[in-house]
Design an enzyme around this catalytic site. Structure first.
Site, PDB file in Angstrom:
ATOM      1  N   SER A 139       0.867  -1.187   0.000  1.00 32.55           N
ATOM      2  CA  SER A 139       0.000   0.000   0.000  1.00 32.55           C
ATOM      3  C   SER A 139       0.898   1.229   0.000  1.00 32.55           C
ATOM      4  O   SER A 139       2.080   1.132   0.353  1.00 32.55           O
ATOM      5  CB  SER A 139      -0.847  -0.021   1.278  1.00 32.55           C
ATOM      6  OG  SER A 139      -1.495   1.216   1.481  1.00 32.55           O
ATOM      7  N   TYR A 152      -2.116  -1.478  10.474  1.00 37.57           N
ATOM      8  CA  TYR A 152      -2.083  -1.577   9.003  1.00 37.57           C
ATOM      9  C   TYR A 152      -0.753  -1.045   8.472  1.00 37.57           C
ATOM     10  O   TYR A 152      -0.089  -1.687   7.654  1.00 37.57           O
ATOM     11  CB  TYR A 152      -3.258  -0.773   8.431  1.00 37.57           C
ATOM     12  CG  TYR A 152      -3.466  -0.906   6.946  1.00 37.57           C
ATOM     13  CD1 TYR A 152      -4.207  -1.953   6.417  1.00 37.57           C
ATOM     14  CD2 TYR A 152      -2.937   0.029   6.060  1.00 37.57           C
ATOM     15  CE1 TYR A 152      -4.419  -2.071   5.040  1.00 37.57           C
ATOM     16  CE2 TYR A 152      -3.132  -0.080   4.685  1.00 37.57           C
ATOM     17  CZ  TYR A 152      -3.878  -1.132   4.193  1.00 37.57           C
ATOM     18  OH  TYR A 152      -4.069  -1.247   2.836  1.00 37.57           O
TER      19      TYR A 152
END
Ligand code: NAD
Length: 257
Positions: A139, A152
């Protein structure tokens, strides 16, 4: 790109980015192994639809990737793979001092540890064939941070580190390992949030996308699942055989800021 004779395992691929990647790999002729933690008739029907739409072999294998044993069993049940796409991921937003411990552990397990387990099982078969591609869907949050996304961001940075290490351990063996780092991708999950955001902000669709949702993405345009899938297909091509141990940002300029 001709990926016939290549078997691809794509984790977390019954929706969103994983499904988009599976579709692009299938268009290139790869045998497809779809996966998620559910075991519904529609999951298996989805695999059948791949054979109908793309003329490739396709199977759905249920595995809950919060379990290392199930992550390993997924690759074993697939019979190994030539292309491994570690895509499954979940998110939770909370300040670190209020972050639920179980949720932290789950995010680290699904978003990071599962890639360790699947890669460890897949590599010996790739080495035996002298060809392999490991693609980790990290990401923009594997390269930068945002508040309240500690688990995350930690997991995605970890995946980027693992990518570099695996790239080094496999260099010169016909195997590459890279991380794709998407910005905001228009998945059904995000699409579903648009009507509510339009109401809350009293804005039209384009304005809510541009001003609210894509505030950090300089292009002010969503990345598409096809664009992520196409990037994975390119990483599987001979053009990318010397691209390894690195990150490919597909983020509309987010990480250039
Ligand atoms: P999604 O929710 O549509 O897809 C996630 C997939 O993972 C689903 O198929 C889901 O069933 C599966 N999954 C969840 N928990 C699982 C488990 N325990 N075991 C097996 N599978 C499980 O979300 P998405 O947006 O398509 O995200 C896919 C990946 O892309 C994630 O790793 C996410 O972090 C990453 N990503 C997404 C975006 C975005 O904007 N959508 C941006 C950057 C990175």
């Amino acid at each position: 790109m001709d990926l016939r004779e290549k078997r691809a395992v794509i984790t977390g691929s019954n929706s969103g980015i994983g499904l988009g990647i599976a579709e692009e790999l299938a268009k290139a002729g790869a045998e497809i192994i779809l996966n998620s933690f559910t075991d519904r008739a529609e999951d298996h029907d989805l695999a059948k639809s791949f054979t109908e739409r793309f003329g490739v072999k396709a199977r759905y294998i249920q595995a809950d990737l919060s379990s290392g044993a199930q992550a390993r069993a997924l690759v074993e049940q697939a019979g190994g793979c030539d292309i491994l796409v570690n895509n499954a991921g979940i998110q939770h937003v909370a300040p670190i001092d209020e972050f639920p411990v179980e949720t932290w552990d789950r995010i680290i397990a699904i978003n990071m540890n599962s890639a360790f387990h699947t890669t460890a099982v897949a590599l010996p078969g790739m080495r035996a064939k002298g060809w392999g591609r490991v693609v980790n869907i990290a990401s923009a949050h594997g390269l930068t941070a945002s508040p309240f996304k500690s688990a995350y961001v930690t997991a995605k940075h970890g995946v980027v580190g693992m990518t570099k290490t695996v790239g080094l351990e496999t260099a010169g063996q016909g195997i590459t390992c890279n991380a794709v780092c998407p910005g905001y991708v228009l998945t059904p999950l995000i699409e579903a949030q648009i009507p509510d955001q339009m109401k809350v902000h009293d804005m039209d669709r384009d304005t809510v996308i541009r001003e609210v949702m894509l505030e950090r993405q300089p292009s002010r345009q969503f990345v598409t699942t096809e664009q992520i899938g196409g990037t994975v297909v390119w990483l599987c091509s001979d053009y990318a055989s010397q691209v390894t141990g690195t990150t490919i940002s597909v983020d509309g300029g987010w990480t250039a800021l």
